[in-house]
Design a protein around this motif. Structure first.
Motif, mmCIF file in Angstrom:
data_model
loop_
_atom_site.group_PDB
_atom_site.id
_atom_site.type_symbol
_atom_site.label_atom_id
_atom_site.label_comp_id
_atom_site.label_asym_id
_atom_site.label_seq_id
_atom_site.Cartn_x
_atom_site.Cartn_y
_atom_site.Cartn_z
ATOM 1 N N UNK A 1 2.094 0.673 9.850
ATOM 2 C CA UNK A 1 3.348 -0.017 9.523
ATOM 3 C C UNK A 1 3.348 -1.344 10.262
ATOM 4 N N UNK A 2 3.729 -2.413 9.551
ATOM 5 C CA UNK A 2 3.641 -3.748 10.118
ATOM 6 C C UNK A 2 4.943 -4.496 9.869
ATOM 7 N N UNK A 3 5.264 -5.417 10.776
ATOM 8 C CA UNK A 3 6.410 -6.303 10.607
ATOM 9 C C UNK A 3 6.094 -7.266 9.463
ATOM 10 N N UNK A 4 6.714 -7.071 8.326
ATOM 11 C CA UNK A 4 6.408 -7.870 7.142
ATOM 12 C C UNK A 4 6.911 -9.297 7.194
ATOM 13 N N UNK A 5 7.720 -9.645 8.189
ATOM 14 C CA UNK A 5 8.177 -11.022 8.346
ATOM 15 C C UNK A 5 7.336 -11.796 9.349
#
Length: 447
Positions: free
Chosen positions: A278-282
């Motif tokens: 899971x990654x910070x999409x911003x």
């Protein structure tokens, strides 16, 4: 090149690849089931998480563009970093013009990528130009990164005679074999099982051993049966594949909280034996790092990898949607101000002396001029010839129903095309004014 050492990401991959329960300190007392690693136990235990607590979110830059303690920014060089930001900025420049064009009646439909620029362009930057892309409908940034011409974007949205698809697709349903971008289709999530097939084909083709497939979709699409079919197929058949979920908080009007009770989409990956992050999409650099590593893993193991990018859809779902009917306008404005992916990357570049105020002003002016020039040209171009709607529909010999439909349209145009004002005005918008179809109808009448 990406720095080889990404300790946090590697640790996360290892933890997600492990058993969903903590490892036993001693060999299982009662053995384990045949053909599995599942230890037998007399203790009744239910679990609902693949990790203790919630799945963590990988981040490199905070919302102010400052590097998080312990994080590593990829060593990609000045030009690459500037190009990443410039492409992210080009995306809203295109979106704003075409969204307004739809509102003025110039095109029939449009979907923006506002708020998701880092997720889309950051992931595209981590790919090879020959990697196969199966998108949903917010992946215009992938094409922009691959230097897809603005003229082609406009031609597709206007359904002009310059559109390679001959005007037979809805706007923003792009496709380009030359850019390894599979044509987008409207039904939700159909690209997910298709991507499993593409990855399996890559696995079997020695000439494509260095390429992967990437499949984009939203968390709403993950509620479709095709999501589970696609992950199930890919996990068993294998093949280099990245499932990239843009979790932007809303499936049209349904918030994520009403779509699932589990820990997002990432929690589903281990259930299919798929490495997951899971990654910070911003955060453009976090997305880049995660997809770069996901691509490496997919190639090395010839297995799928799931990436969940947590972001927020700032824009309406489409021009057919009014998102303020189901979420407060202030919430949207807060997201624009507090966690803006464009602002975040710009602040980082400025802190590294890679960007300036004059660069920003020059970029905005040049991009707007280029977008408007392409827009005006496409707006002036006629539609494709009417007869082209019947070509390329059927392989081999033309079947009777296609021939019958074409002849029927020809008869109708011969009867009404020159006498009914509405039809006459509409035909003027098409190349040859529909005369190619009128000839088909005349031939039928002579016969």
């Amino acid at each position: 090149m990406l720095r080889r050492s990404l300790p946090l990401l590697h640790r996360l991959h290892r933890s997600l690849s492990s058993s969903s329960l903590p490892p036993l300190s001693q060999p299982p007392t009662h053995g384990h089931l045949p053909n599995t690693h599942s230890a037998l136990t007399p203790s009744l235990h239910f679990f609902n998480s693949v990790l203790p607590g919630q799945i963590p979110t990988y981040r490199v830059l905070d919302s102010n563009g400052v590097i998080v303690d312990g994080a590593e920014v990829p060593d990609v060089g000045r030009e690459f970093a500037r190009r990443l930001y410039e492409t992210m900025m080009l995306l809203p420049a295109v979106d704003n013009v075409l969204y307004n064009a739809q509102r003025h009646g110039s095109i029939s439909f449009y979907m923006t990528t506002h708020g998701e620029e880092a997720a889309v362009v950051g992931s595209a930057a981590a790919l090879s130009p020959t990697d196969e892309v199966l998108g949903q409908y917010r992946e215009l940034g992938v094409l922009l990164w691959r230097s897809y011409p603005l003229s082609s974007i406009m031609a597709q949205c206007f359904s002009s005679m310059d559109d390679p698809g001959k005007g037979r697709q809805m706007p923003v349903h792009f496709g380009s074999p030359a850019h390894h971008f599979h044509t987008i289709s409207s039904p939700l999530a159909t690209q997910i099982p298709q991507a499993a097939g593409v990855a399996f084909a890559l696995k079997r083709d020695p000439a494509r051993k260095g390429d992967v497939a990437i499949c984009y979709f939203g968390e709403g699409a993950a509620s479709e049966g095709d999501f589970h079919a696609g992950l199930g197929m890919a996990s068993v058949l294998g093949g280099p594949l990245i499932f990239f979920c843009r979790n932007n908080g809303f499936a049209i009007s349904t918030p994520a909280a009403e779509q699932y009770a589990g820990d997002g989409i990432a929690s589903r990956g281990p259930g299919y034996g798929i490495r997951t992050v899971r990654v910070d999409g911003n955060d453009a650099w976090a997305v880049y790092n995660a997809v770069k590593e996901a691509r490496r893993l997919a190639l090395e193991y010839q297995k799928p990898v799931l990436v969940e990018a947590m972001t927020y859809r700032v824009g309406h779902h489409s021009t057919s949607d009014d998102s303020y009917a189901y979420r407060p306008k202030q919430e949207v404005e807060d997201w624009k101000r507090i966690d803006n992916p464009l602002f975040r990357l710009r602040r980082y570049l400025e802190s590294q002396s890679l960007w300036s105020e004059s660069d920003e002003s020059s970029l905005r002016t040049s991009q707007r001029e280029a977008v408007l020039a392409a827009f005006r040209y496409a707006e002036s171009r006629p539609k494709p010839r009417l007869g082209q709607m019947f070509t390329d529909v059927w392989g081999g010999e033309e079947p009777w129903m296609i021939r019958e439909d074409r002849e029927e349209m020809g008869r109708l145009l011969n009867k009404y095309g020159n006498v009914w004002e509405g039809w006459r005005r509409e035909l003027e918008r098409f190349d040859a004014g529909g005369r190619d179809m009128m000839g088909a109808g005349e031939e039928e009448e002579e016969n």
